[in-house]
Design a protein around this motif. Structure first.
Motif, PDB file in Angstrom:
ATOM      1  N   ARG A 181      -3.146   5.552   8.916  1.00 30.08           N
ATOM      2  CA  ARG A 181      -4.450   5.493   9.602  1.00 30.08           C
ATOM      3  C   ARG A 181      -4.957   4.059   9.591  1.00 30.08           C
ATOM      4  O   ARG A 181      -4.898   3.376   8.570  1.00 30.08           O
ATOM      5  CB  ARG A 181      -5.463   6.385   8.887  1.00 30.08           C
ATOM      6  CG  ARG A 181      -6.813   6.446   9.592  1.00 30.08           C
ATOM      7  CD  ARG A 181      -7.691   7.497   8.965  1.00 30.08           C
ATOM      8  NE  ARG A 181      -8.292   7.055   7.720  1.00 30.08           N
ATOM      9  CZ  ARG A 181      -9.414   6.352   7.626  1.00 30.08           C
ATOM     10  NH1 ARG A 181     -10.079   6.002   8.712  1.00 30.08           N
ATOM     11  NH2 ARG A 181      -9.893   6.022   6.442  1.00 30.08           N
TER      12      ARG A 181
ATOM     13  N   HIS B 239       2.509   8.409   8.125  1.00 29.81           N
ATOM     14  CA  HIS B 239       1.388   8.396   9.076  1.00 29.81           C
ATOM     15  C   HIS B 239       0.367   7.396   8.551  1.00 29.81           C
ATOM     16  O   HIS B 239      -0.216   7.623   7.486  1.00 29.81           O
ATOM     17  CB  HIS B 239       0.702   9.761   9.162  1.00 29.81           C
ATOM     18  CG  HIS B 239       1.613  10.886   9.557  1.00 29.81           C
ATOM     19  ND1 HIS B 239       1.256  12.216   9.417  1.00 29.81           N
ATOM     20  CD2 HIS B 239       2.864  10.893  10.085  1.00 29.81           C
ATOM     21  CE1 HIS B 239       2.242  12.974   9.847  1.00 29.81           C
ATOM     22  NE2 HIS B 239       3.230  12.201  10.246  1.00 29.81           N
TER      23      HIS B 239
ATOM     24  N   VAL C 163      -3.189  -3.997   5.266  1.00 30.89           N
ATOM     25  CA  VAL C 163      -1.855  -3.452   5.514  1.00 30.89           C
ATOM     26  C   VAL C 163      -1.858  -2.491   6.708  1.00 30.89           C
ATOM     27  O   VAL C 163      -0.977  -2.543   7.565  1.00 30.89           O
ATOM     28  CB  VAL C 163      -1.304  -2.777   4.237  1.00 30.89           C
ATOM     29  CG1 VAL C 163       0.043  -2.126   4.516  1.00 30.89           C
ATOM     30  CG2 VAL C 163      -1.166  -3.814   3.127  1.00 30.89           C
ATOM     31  N   SER C 164      -2.883  -1.638   6.791  1.00 33.42           N
ATOM     32  CA  SER C 164      -2.880  -0.667   7.901  1.00 33.42           C
ATOM     33  C   SER C 164      -3.022  -1.382   9.253  1.00 33.42           C
ATOM     34  O   SER C 164      -2.375  -0.995  10.236  1.00 33.42           O
ATOM     35  CB  SER C 164      -3.964   0.398   7.711  1.00 33.42           C
ATOM     36  OG  SER C 164      -5.244  -0.173   7.693  1.00 33.42           O
TER      37      SER C 164
ATOM     38  N   ARG D 200       0.857  -1.187   0.000  1.00 30.46           N
ATOM     39  CA  ARG D 200       0.000   0.000   0.000  1.00 30.46           C
ATOM     40  C   ARG D 200       0.897   1.243   0.000  1.00 30.46           C
ATOM     41  O   ARG D 200       2.022   1.202   0.482  1.00 30.46           O
ATOM     42  CB  ARG D 200      -0.890   0.046   1.246  1.00 30.46           C
ATOM     43  CG  ARG D 200      -1.877  -1.095   1.360  1.00 30.46           C
ATOM     44  CD  ARG D 200      -3.046  -0.952   0.383  1.00 30.46           C
ATOM     45  NE  ARG D 200      -3.991  -2.043   0.522  1.00 30.46           N
ATOM     46  CZ  ARG D 200      -4.016  -3.128  -0.252  1.00 30.46           C
ATOM     47  NH1 ARG D 200      -3.146  -3.268  -1.241  1.00 30.46           N
ATOM     48  NH2 ARG D 200      -4.901  -4.079  -0.055  1.00 30.46           N
ATOM     49  N   SER D 201       0.320   2.348  -0.479  1.00 29.86           N
ATOM     50  CA  SER D 201       1.080   3.606  -0.577  1.00 29.86           C
ATOM     51  C   SER D 201       0.929   4.433   0.695  1.00 29.86           C
ATOM     52  O   SER D 201      -0.188   4.520   1.241  1.00 29.86           O
ATOM     53  CB  SER D 201       0.534   4.430  -1.743  1.00 29.86           C
ATOM     54  OG  SER D 201       0.480   3.667  -2.917  1.00 29.86           O
ATOM     55  N   TYR D 202       2.020   5.035   1.131  1.00 31.58           N
ATOM     56  CA  TYR D 202       1.975   5.965   2.272  1.00 31.58           C
ATOM     57  C   TYR D 202       2.842   7.183   1.964  1.00 31.58           C
ATOM     58  O   TYR D 202       3.977   7.052   1.494  1.00 31.58           O
ATOM     59  CB  TYR D 202       2.401   5.262   3.573  1.00 31.58           C
ATOM     60  CG  TYR D 202       1.408   4.165   3.926  1.00 31.58           C
ATOM     61  CD1 TYR D 202       0.146   4.495   4.415  1.00 31.58           C
ATOM     62  CD2 TYR D 202       1.682   2.832   3.666  1.00 31.58           C
ATOM     63  CE1 TYR D 202      -0.812   3.505   4.662  1.00 31.58           C
ATOM     64  CE2 TYR D 202       0.735   1.840   3.917  1.00 31.58           C
ATOM     65  CZ  TYR D 202      -0.509   2.194   4.407  1.00 31.58           C
ATOM     66  OH  TYR D 202      -1.463   1.227   4.643  1.00 31.58           O
TER      67      TYR D 202
HETATM   68  C1  LIG Z   1      -0.923   8.004  -3.369  1.00 25.44           C
HETATM   69  C2  LIG Z   1      -1.503   7.464  -2.068  1.00 25.44           C
HETATM   70  C3  LIG Z   1      -0.992   7.917  -0.868  1.00 25.44           C
HETATM   71  C4  LIG Z   1      -1.518   7.429   0.336  1.00 25.44           C
HETATM   72  N1  LIG Z   1      -1.022   7.910   1.519  1.00 25.44           N
HETATM   73  C5  LIG Z   1      -1.533   7.465   2.685  1.00 25.44           C
HETATM   74  C6  LIG Z   1      -1.044   7.975   3.946  1.00 25.44           C
HETATM   75  O1  LIG Z   1      -0.127   8.808   4.013  1.00 25.44           O
HETATM   76  N2  LIG Z   1      -1.613   7.501   5.091  1.00 25.44           N
HETATM   77  C7  LIG Z   1      -2.633   6.582   5.065  1.00 25.44           C
HETATM   78  O2  LIG Z   1      -3.107   6.204   6.149  1.00 25.44           O
HETATM   79  N3  LIG Z   1      -3.126   6.093   3.895  1.00 25.44           N
HETATM   80  C8  LIG Z   1      -2.581   6.499   2.715  1.00 25.44           C
HETATM   81  N4  LIG Z   1      -3.067   5.982   1.540  1.00 25.44           N
HETATM   82  C9  LIG Z   1      -4.073   4.883   1.588  1.00 25.44           C
HETATM   83  C10 LIG Z   1      -3.318   3.536   1.760  1.00 25.44           C
HETATM   84  O3  LIG Z   1      -2.501   3.280   0.622  1.00 25.44           O
HETATM   85  C11 LIG Z   1      -4.243   2.320   1.899  1.00 25.44           C
HETATM   86  O4  LIG Z   1      -5.219   2.351   0.893  1.00 25.44           O
HETATM   87  C12 LIG Z   1      -4.922   2.261   3.273  1.00 25.44           C
HETATM   88  O5  LIG Z   1      -3.938   2.184   4.303  1.00 25.44           O
HETATM   89  C13 LIG Z   1      -5.836   1.013   3.388  1.00 25.44           C
HETATM   90  O6  LIG Z   1      -5.088  -0.150   3.110  1.00 25.44           O
HETATM   91  P1  LIG Z   1      -5.443  -1.513   3.862  1.00 25.44           P
HETATM   92  O7  LIG Z   1      -4.628  -2.595   3.205  1.00 25.44           O
HETATM   93  O8  LIG Z   1      -5.299  -1.326   5.326  1.00 25.44           O
HETATM   94  O9  LIG Z   1      -6.976  -1.699   3.556  1.00 25.44           O
HETATM   95  P2  LIG Z   1      -7.620  -2.746   2.483  1.00 25.44           P
HETATM   96  O10 LIG Z   1      -7.373  -4.121   2.972  1.00 25.44           O
HETATM   97  O11 LIG Z   1      -7.124  -2.362   1.121  1.00 25.44           O
HETATM   98  O12 LIG Z   1      -9.147  -2.373   2.580  1.00 25.44           O
HETATM   99  C14 LIG Z   1     -10.018  -2.920   3.553  1.00 25.44           C
HETATM  100  C15 LIG Z   1     -11.376  -2.292   3.431  1.00 25.44           C
HETATM  101  O13 LIG Z   1     -11.308  -0.908   3.771  1.00 25.44           O
HETATM  102  C16 LIG Z   1     -11.706  -0.088   2.674  1.00 25.44           C
HETATM  103  N5  LIG Z   1     -10.736   1.013   2.646  1.00 25.44           N
HETATM  104  C17 LIG Z   1      -9.477   0.970   2.193  1.00 25.44           C
HETATM  105  N6  LIG Z   1      -8.864   2.162   2.317  1.00 25.44           N
HETATM  106  C18 LIG Z   1      -9.754   2.970   2.881  1.00 25.44           C
HETATM  107  C19 LIG Z   1      -9.719   4.315   3.292  1.00 25.44           C
HETATM  108  N7  LIG Z   1      -8.608   5.087   3.100  1.00 25.44           N
HETATM  109  N8  LIG Z   1     -10.826   4.832   3.876  1.00 25.44           N
HETATM  110  C20 LIG Z   1     -11.921   4.071   4.054  1.00 25.44           C
HETATM  111  N9  LIG Z   1     -12.021   2.782   3.691  1.00 25.44           N
HETATM  112  C21 LIG Z   1     -10.962   2.233   3.108  1.00 25.44           C
HETATM  113  C22 LIG Z   1     -11.572  -0.965   1.438  1.00 25.44           C
HETATM  114  O14 LIG Z   1     -12.436  -0.526   0.401  1.00 25.44           O
HETATM  115  C23 LIG Z   1     -11.911  -2.314   2.002  1.00 25.44           C
HETATM  116  O15 LIG Z   1     -13.309  -2.473   2.076  1.00 25.44           O
HETATM  117  C24 LIG Z   1      -2.568   6.461   0.331  1.00 25.44           C
HETATM  118  C25 LIG Z   1      -3.055   6.009  -0.910  1.00 25.44           C
HETATM  119  C26 LIG Z   1      -2.536   6.483  -2.089  1.00 25.44           C
HETATM  120  C27 LIG Z   1      -3.098   5.973  -3.406  1.00 25.44           C
END
Ligand SMILES: Cc1cc2nc3c(=O)[nH]c(=O)nc-3n(C[C@H](O)[C@H](O)[C@H](O)COP(=O)(O)OP(=O)(O)OC[C@H]3O[C@@H](n4cnc5c(N)ncnc54)[C@H](O)[C@@H]3O)c2cc1C
Length: 325
Positions: A154, A152, A161-162, A135-137
């Motif tokens: 969230r 950071h 990943v988060s 995932r991107s951060y």
């Molecule tokens: C260019 C870019 C920069 C980013 N920078 C940051 C950063 O600095 N800090 C940060 O915390 N995140 C950032 N993100 C978001 C991050 O990359 C992930 O998408 C996020 O952490 C969720 O990933 P996960 O694997 O935990 O959730 P997943 O396993 O991918 O998703 C689980 C469930 O949560 C939902 N979900 C996923 N992401 C979100 C969200 N953001 N809000 C609400 N629901 C969601 C999905 O649709 C799914 O149903 C960035 C994304 C991009 C494209």
């Protein structure tokens, strides 16, 4: 329709399908995340055949020359034999050197990259949980000033990943990172230009880096930062940002709350609405929008209508189109 050859197998592309969609449809496991050509997690290389120019958007010239492309936006017109990039191209190990909660749901993570990573505050890295899951951060740190990379993260409910970052990672662990990528950063050369920065939630990460970069580079124009959340607990780095306003007279910070109760010192309303009512004329300004995709989309349109040129609006929508990646 062209064929895609990967790992000894041949997959016929269906009409309109990207290379990534084709691989996923056949149950092939490759890394991907945003599925919109932003995060570069799905970087692949054409060993035979030429990927279309559009599939190389945002790649460094050295990667383009070597036929790298982004599978999620690749709609080839000819057969391609493709492979995943070698680790040396795509990834660098990094050791976690610090972890600290910034509020109940946002974790500050400091990383020491094992290789030299040249970046601008506000760009982003991809963090790998395992081989094909990244995932991107965004980078909140300032090269030259901060010895480590800062992100950071969230906690997203059920987020793979988060949740792993919050519950599974600890200082001393080594992870793979990739990047940096992205064009959301401070551009020197116009020190008198107004800068408007709007972020929600962990969208503050790149903005915190960009503000400190601009100030460190002697920016003299007004810098207005609006950070929004539903309630007070969703905001963070308030003290540090207030300290910056005391040090730099051209920097102003407005914490915005969109929920019901708004304590003294905070502004009621959504960050982009407050920002655009306080700075209604944006001709000549540079605008940075980071965080919730819907906010970024709406604010981009409004900033343009308020006079900002499209090329001066930098957006990082924290998009997640991950389905199985
Ligand atoms: C260019 C870019 C920069 C980013 N920078 C940051 C950063 O600095 N800090 C940060 O915390 N995140 C950032 N993100 C978001 C991050 O990359 C992930 O998408 C996020 O952490 C969720 O990933 P996960 O694997 O935990 O959730 P997943 O396993 O991918 O998703 C689980 C469930 O949560 C939902 N979900 C996923 N992401 C979100 C969200 N953001 N809000 C609400 N629901 C969601 C999905 O649709 C799914 O149903 C960035 C994304 C991009 C494209």
């Amino acid at each position: 329709m062209p064929d895609i050859r990967y790992d000894g197998q041949t997959y016929p592309l269906c009409d309109g399908q990207s290379v990534l969609e084709c691989l996923i449809a056949h149950g092939v496991s490759v890394p991907f995340s945003c599925r919109s050509g932003i995060c570069q997690t799905c970087l692949m290389r054409a060993e035979v055949g030429q990927p279309p120019d559009a599939a190389q958007k945002g790649l460094k010239p050295a990667l383009k020359d070597r036929n790298y492309f982004l599978a999620c936006i690749c709609n080839p017109e000819e057969d391609l034999t493709i492979s995943l990039p070698g680790r040396e191209v795509a990834r660098t190990p990094a050791t976690i050197v610090g972890m600290e909660l910034l509020n109940a749901e946002i974790m500050h993570v400091s990383l020491q990259s094992h290789g030299q990573l040249e970046y601008r505050a506000g760009q982003f890295i991809n963090l790998y949980q395992k081989e094909n899951l990244a995932r991107s951060y965004s980078l909140a740190s300032l090269p030259g000033e901060d010895p480590h990379l800062h992100i950071h993260v969230r906690r997203v409910p059920e987020g793979r990943v988060s949740s792993w970052v919050h519950d599974g990672l600890q200082p001393g662990d080594t992870v793979d990172i990739q990047g940096p990528s992205g064009d959301c950063f401070y551009l020197p050369g116009a020190p008198e230009q107004g800068l408007l920065l709007i972020g929600t939630g962990s969208g503050l990460a790149p903005l915190y880096g960009i503000v400190r970069d601009a100030l460190a580079q002697g920016h003299t124009g007004p810098i207005r930062l609006f950070h929004g959340s539903r309630n007070r607990n969703g905001l963070y780095l308030i003290g540090q940002l207030q300290e910056l306003t005391r040090t730099y007279s051209n920097f102003e910070y407005t914490p915005c709350l969109s929920g019901g109760y708004v304590p003294k010192g905070f502004t009621s309303g959504r960050a982009h609405q407050v920002a655009l009512s306080e700075v209604p004329r944006l001709a000549g300004w540079r605008v940075f929008l980071c965080g919730h995709p819907e906010m970024v989309k709406v604010a981009q349109k409004k900033a343009f209508l308020a006079g900002a040129s499209m090329k001066d609006i930098a957006c990082d929508a924290f998009t997640s189109n991950a389905i199985t990646g």
